[in-house]
Motif scaffolding. Structure first.
Motif, mmCIF file in Angstrom:
data_model
loop_
_atom_site.group_PDB
_atom_site.id
_atom_site.type_symbol
_atom_site.label_atom_id
_atom_site.label_comp_id
_atom_site.label_asym_id
_atom_site.label_seq_id
_atom_site.Cartn_x
_atom_site.Cartn_y
_atom_site.Cartn_z
ATOM 1 N N GLN A 159 -10.802 11.246 -25.409
ATOM 2 C CA GLN A 159 -10.826 10.297 -26.520
ATOM 3 C C GLN A 159 -9.576 9.428 -26.558
ATOM 4 O O GLN A 159 -9.627 8.284 -26.999
ATOM 5 C CB GLN A 159 -11.010 11.032 -27.849
ATOM 6 N N ASN A 204 -10.595 6.772 -24.326
ATOM 7 C CA ASN A 204 -11.544 5.834 -24.937
ATOM 8 C C ASN A 204 -10.873 4.926 -25.964
ATOM 9 O O ASN A 204 -11.110 3.725 -25.987
ATOM 10 C CB ASN A 204 -12.667 6.613 -25.631
ATOM 11 N N SER A 205 -10.059 5.524 -26.843
ATOM 12 C CA SER A 205 -9.451 4.717 -27.913
ATOM 13 C C SER A 205 -8.236 3.968 -27.425
ATOM 14 O O SER A 205 -7.982 2.844 -27.850
ATOM 15 C CB SER A 205 -9.025 5.617 -29.082
ATOM 16 N N LEU A 250 -16.107 4.188 -32.330
ATOM 17 C CA LEU A 250 -16.204 5.553 -32.865
ATOM 18 C C LEU A 250 -17.320 5.652 -33.896
ATOM 19 O O LEU A 250 -18.188 6.535 -33.826
ATOM 20 C CB LEU A 250 -14.883 5.962 -33.521
ATOM 21 N N GLU A 279 -20.792 5.201 -32.413
ATOM 22 C CA GLU A 279 -21.164 6.327 -31.544
ATOM 23 C C GLU A 279 -21.581 7.534 -32.383
ATOM 24 O O GLU A 279 -22.632 8.138 -32.159
ATOM 25 C CB GLU A 279 -19.968 6.682 -30.656
ATOM 26 N N ILE A 280 -20.719 7.856 -33.376
ATOM 27 C CA ILE A 280 -21.021 9.019 -34.212
ATOM 28 C C ILE A 280 -22.276 8.766 -35.047
ATOM 29 O O ILE A 280 -23.142 9.640 -35.188
ATOM 30 C CB ILE A 280 -19.814 9.368 -35.102
ATOM 31 N N ARG A 335 -12.213 12.902 -31.533
ATOM 32 C CA ARG A 335 -12.182 11.446 -31.681
ATOM 33 C C ARG A 335 -11.080 11.017 -32.646
ATOM 34 O O ARG A 335 -10.364 10.053 -32.414
ATOM 35 C CB ARG A 335 -13.544 10.941 -32.150
ATOM 36 N N GLY A 337 -7.752 11.626 -30.881
ATOM 37 C CA GLY A 337 -7.558 10.613 -29.841
ATOM 38 C C GLY A 337 -7.002 9.331 -30.427
ATOM 39 O O GLY A 337 -6.046 8.753 -29.907
ATOM 40 N N SER A 389 -8.413 5.965 -37.690
ATOM 41 C CA SER A 389 -9.289 6.958 -37.049
ATOM 42 C C SER A 389 -10.107 7.707 -38.093
ATOM 43 O O SER A 389 -11.295 7.958 -37.907
ATOM 44 C CB SER A 389 -8.465 7.955 -36.254
ATOM 45 N N VAL A 447 -14.187 7.722 -38.264
ATOM 46 C CA VAL A 447 -14.940 8.974 -38.123
ATOM 47 C C VAL A 447 -15.766 9.255 -39.370
ATOM 48 O O VAL A 447 -16.941 9.626 -39.312
ATOM 49 C CB VAL A 447 -13.948 10.129 -37.840
#
Lengths: 257, 156
Positions: A47, A50-51, A116, A119-120, A147, A150, A213, A217
């Protein structure tokens, strides 16, 4: 009239409830954090990639141009007082303390936060999260915490890279283009910028990393599991992060002065 | 397998770049303390006006930083500013009749203390006081004087 008051009451209550749930969710993320850091660090690394690593291009290009604009604007305004040499410390202060953390957080929300949340949200819409629960895998610790971590880890690095590239942008414009003396440029900066200023920037970027973040999330996890719901969660991520970052920036700056 | 490897390499590079940026910011943009000494001694000087001299301002001799201001206080009895500064113990042969003046680095720069060597055989040591001091030049006073002088010049 009665309806209006009742609606207002319910809206306010719902707002307070969401706000409280948001805080509790944060504690829930934190409570899973130590175990994930020890047992599934590979997920966190992925993650961070990714981030962080995937946001590098947008961060570096934006930083270069923001720094360049600071050079141009700073030069044309400081030249009125014959103080072009101060452009170094002007740009360093602006980048390290404010623009670095804030613009990075806004770009981060746009580049990584939306990724994020969607995706979630999509995992939820396609019942992947429920499937995990059926397999006795806790989706909060398996999907959300890595996530979140990250993003938190990536953000200070991104902000530092933004400031550094920004300074090179200013250097490029001020020294190479507008022929400010290179020695004066760096010396004025080194004389005035203090280690506390750098620390303030780092502190801000850590706070913004947690904020961005967490919001991403949270929005993804609480998205309405439809195509429209995921889209709305993505939008809300950017809007709420932008507002939260700017408000917190004001508060932190006011406290730090 | 190859993909996780690429991810790990990418993450490693990213973190290294981030650490590099932090290192760059902390070392290259801050001058910080170009003064660091293992042994120091404290000297005091009294000024009529210290201008905008602050703690941590450099103390220089012939342009070389040899010390740092530790405190700027006001003496309510003598009605003077008392500046305490520390000097690197390596420079222990500064004549005790040296002259301290508050100077400005550049036209808008920060202020610092400049020491001008005297001719005494005795040296500054811990706790000694510099007797010959010259206050900071305050721009408003300077302009005031200039205006008064040019005004009187016109009449003659």
């Amino acid at each position: 009239m009665k309806h209006l008051i009742r609606d207002m009451y319910h809206t306010t209550l719902e707002f307070v409830r969401t706000f409280g749930a948001f805080q509790l969710f944060f504690l829930r993320l934190l409570s899973h954090t130590p175990r994930i850091l020890v047992t599934r660090f590979d997920l966190v690394v992925k993650q961070v990639f990714n981030s962080g690593a995937l946001s590098l291009v947008i961060i570096m290009i934006s930083g270069l141009f923001v720094g360049g604009v600071l050079g141009l604007q700073g030069y044309s305004n400081l030249a009125r007082f014959n103080a072009e040499d101060s452009i170094g410390f002007f740009a360093a202060f602006a980048l390290v303390k404010e623009l670095g953390p804030v613009i990075t957080a806004l770009l981060f929300a746009g580049r990584a936060g939306t990724a994020l949340a969607s995706e979630i949200g999509l995992m939820k819409a396609t019942d992947q999260l429920s499937a995990m629960e059926m397999m006795a895998v806790n989706p909060v610790s398996r999907v959300l915490v890595p996530r979140f971590l990250g993003g938190v880890i990536a953000m200070p690095f991104l902000a530092a890279i933004f400031s550094m590239v920004g300074l090179f942008g200013t250097h490029l414009v001020a020294v190479e283009l507008l022929s400010v003396d290179v020695g004066a440029f760096w010396q004025q900066m080194q004389m005035t910028v203090d280690i506390d200023d750098i620390n303030e920037g780092i502190f801000k970027s850590i706070v913004f990393g947690v904020l961005a973040s967490h919001i991403a999330v949270w929005e993804g996890y609480n998205a309405i599991p439809t195509a429209e719901g995921v889209g709305r969660a993505t939008t809300r991520t950017v809007v709420i992060t932008a507002i939260a970052v700017l408000v917190f920036d004001f508060v932190i700056t006011a406290f730090m002065l | 397998m190859r993909q996780t490897r690429a991810v790990e390499v990418g993450t490693g590079l990213f973190v290294l770049l981030g650490l590099g940026a932090l290192f760059f910011l902390t070392t290259q943009t801050t001058g910080g303390d170009d003064f660091s000494a293992d042994e120091i001694y404290t000297v005091e000087a009294r000024f009529e006006n210290v201008g905008s001299l602050r703690a941590r301002a450099p103390v220089a001799m012939s342009g070389v930083t040899i010390g740092r201001v530790t405190s700027v206080t006001f003496d309510t009895v003598a009605l003077e500013a008392v500046v305490e500064f520390v000097v690197d113990a390596r420079y222990d042969q500064i004549p005790d009749d040296s002259d301290a003046s508050i100077l400005t680095a550049g036209i808008l720069g920060s202020q610092y203390i400049g020491l001008q060597a005297g001719g005494s055989d005795l040296y500054l040591e811990d706790g000694s006081e510099i007797l010959f001091t010259q206050s900071a030049i305050v721009l408003e006073n300077l302009i005031g004087k200039f205006l008064v002088n040019s005004g009187s010049g016109d009449k003659e």
